[in-house]
Design an enzyme around this catalytic site. Structure first.
Site, PDB file in Angstrom:
ATOM      1  N   HIS A  80       0.866  -1.331  -0.273  1.00 37.96           N
ATOM      2  CA  HIS A  80      -0.017  -0.054  -0.062  1.00 37.96           C
ATOM      3  C   HIS A  80       0.853   1.172   0.044  1.00 37.96           C
ATOM      4  O   HIS A  80       0.355   2.298  -0.163  1.00 37.96           O
ATOM      5  CB  HIS A  80      -0.895   0.018   1.235  1.00 37.96           C
ATOM      6  N   ASP A 127       0.664  -7.822   2.098  1.00 35.76           N
ATOM      7  CA  ASP A 127       1.009  -6.329   1.825  1.00 35.76           C
ATOM      8  C   ASP A 127       2.484  -6.146   1.830  1.00 35.76           C
ATOM      9  O   ASP A 127       3.293  -5.563   2.728  1.00 35.76           O
ATOM     10  CB  ASP A 127       0.480  -5.617   3.273  1.00 35.76           C
ATOM     11  N   SER A 164       4.367   2.452   8.126  1.00 37.22           N
ATOM     12  CA  SER A 164       4.298   1.195   7.180  1.00 37.22           C
ATOM     13  C   SER A 164       5.343   0.706   6.243  1.00 37.22           C
ATOM     14  O   SER A 164       5.926   1.684   5.570  1.00 37.22           O
ATOM     15  CB  SER A 164       3.072   1.611   6.416  1.00 37.22           C
TER      16      SER A 164
END
Lengths: 199, 249
Positions: free
Chosen positions: B97, B127, B198
């Site tokens: 993402h 992810d 992230s």
């Protein structure tokens, strides 16, 4: 016990006293004879003499050997004394070197500690500058995005102007596309201004 | 008389037995007993070769900063940032993402270097994304870390696109990642992370990468990380694919 009591009970002494006193009734004593040793006694005596001679010879050898070894021990002790002195001097030299090295290490540790503080401060500043650079690059990237959308809007408007100028009908889909592009550009500009300011 | 003679002989024997020669000095040279250490010998030189303690008072953070990068992603929806970590001199791992919909991808290091991205792929499952840059990244991470529940860890990255941070924490548990969009076990970690973390590494106590931070559990505020073992399993199972374009789900 004392000597007097032993003398009083010794039968030989009692007989002698009676003989000297000439007391009547004393029994005549047999004439005294010399002691004769038998063969076993002679052998034993010989063995004893030989053993004593052997022991004397052995002890003489031991004494001589001990004297020699004592001399060697003495010489060795002198050597070892010199060696200990040499080693002590060497140890002292090494101790002096070790102390000097310890001083240098301590100095080095102090320098390293100061350097470490400097490095930590520089690293912190480096990260701050890196972050500032990243923020500037973010702004540049955001401007690229804004510019791209404005470019799309401008190109669309220019195309529409050409169509209008040539009195051709304007396709509604094209109008919608240009309107969407310009709306996106306006949003991008507004987003940029909202994030980075309009100045 | 015989007894006395025997006694005399016994005494003589005992005397003779006790009067043996003393021990002779050893034949070795005294100098060989303790050879002198020459000043030039390694042992003497060793005095000055003192092992110093670890120089950096925070070597852990220094290494963490060296392996962790900041990822900038310009998409049709605007500008986004995330984190990542180098796995070799030109490749880094981040989250899917973080790179999704990218029109422009760039990478910054903690020491201020900037890299253009030459290629990017995302994992078909999970992810996860791989990004290749056009330069040499500072340091490659050690990917052999393991983090079991209770282990002390550190979440590293660039929260909110800001400066590099290191957030220490502890692994709470290992849970099934299916409810969290990962087809495999994941770690729940009590550590302060924010958007922007992230793709950053989750480091074990020795600074090895034990997982990839990828989300925050809204209900608990716990950080979620994909263990490296899960990353390997997902890649082995499904491989990678192209980065999804902007606007795709």
């Amino acid at each position: 016990m004392g000597d007097g009591s032993r003398r009083a009970t010794d039968p030989w002494d009692e007989a002698l006293r009676r003989h000297v006193a000439g007391a009547p009734g004393g029994e005549p004593q047999p004439p005294r004879r010399g002691v004769r040793l038998g063969v076993p006694w002679l052998v034993a005596l010989g063995v004893a003499v030989a053993a004593l001679a052997g022991a004397a010879a052995y002890l003489g050898w031991v004494a001589d050997e001990n004297a020699d070894r004592a001399e060697r021990w003495r010489e060795r002790s002198i050597l070892l004394q010199d060696l200990v002195a040499d080693r002590t001097r060497a140890l002292n030299r090494q101790t002096a070197r070790l102390n000097a090295a310890a001083d240098r290490v301590q100095e080095a540790r102090d320098l390293i500690a100061r350097s470490e503080e400097d490095v930590a401060a520089l690293e912190l500043r480096q990260r701050e500058l890196a972050d500032e650079k990243a923020q500037v690059e973010d702004e540049r990237a955001a401007l690229i995005g804004v510019a791209t959308r404005l470019e799309d809007c401008n190109e669309g408007l220019a195309d529409l102007l050409q169509v209008v100028a040539s009195d051709l009908p304007v396709p509604p889909a094209e109008v919608d596309r240009v309107a969407a592009a310009c709306s996106s550009a306006n949003q991008a500009v507004a987003g940029y201004v909202g994030r980075y300011g309009g100045g | 008389m015989t007894g006395r003679l025997a006694l005399l002989l016994a005494a003589a024997a005992l005397l003779a037995a006790g009067c043996g020669p003393v021990e002779a000095p050893p034949e070795r040279s005294p100098a060989a007993v303790a050879p002198e250490v020459a000043a030039e010998s390694p042992a003497a030189r060793g005095v000055t070769e003192v092992r110093l303690p670890v120089l950096s008072r925070d070597g852990f953070q220094r290494r963490a900063a060296a392996i962790t990068v900041r990822v900038r992603n310009l998409t049709c929806a605007g500008l986004g940032t995330g984190s990542g970590f180098a796995v070799d001199s030109s490749t880094l791992i981040t989250n899917r993402h973080v790179v999704a919909g990218a029109d422009l991808l760039e990478v910054n290091t903690a020491d201020g270097r900037s890299f253009d991205v030459t290629a990017a792929e995302v994992g078909v499952l999970g992810d996860i994304a791989f990004v290749t840059v056009d330069g040499a990244l500072p340091v490659a991470a050690d990917l052999s870390g393991r983090a079991e529940p209770g282990a002390e860890v550190a979440a590293v990255g660039y929260p909110q696109g800001g400066p590099f941070t290191l957030s220490r924490g502890v692994v709470i548990d290992r849970v099934d990642g299916t409810p969290f969009d990962v087809d495999g076990p994941i770690l729940r970690v009590r550590a302060e992370v924010q958007p922007g973390n992230s793709g950053g590494p989750l480091l074990d106590r020795r600074g090895r990468v034990a997982g990839v931070v990828y989300a925050i559990e809204i209900a608990t505020g716990l950080a979620l990380a994909i263990p490296m073992a899960t990353v390997d399993a997902l890649l082995e199972r499904a491989g990678t694919t192209a980065v999804p374009p902007c606007g795709s789900p």
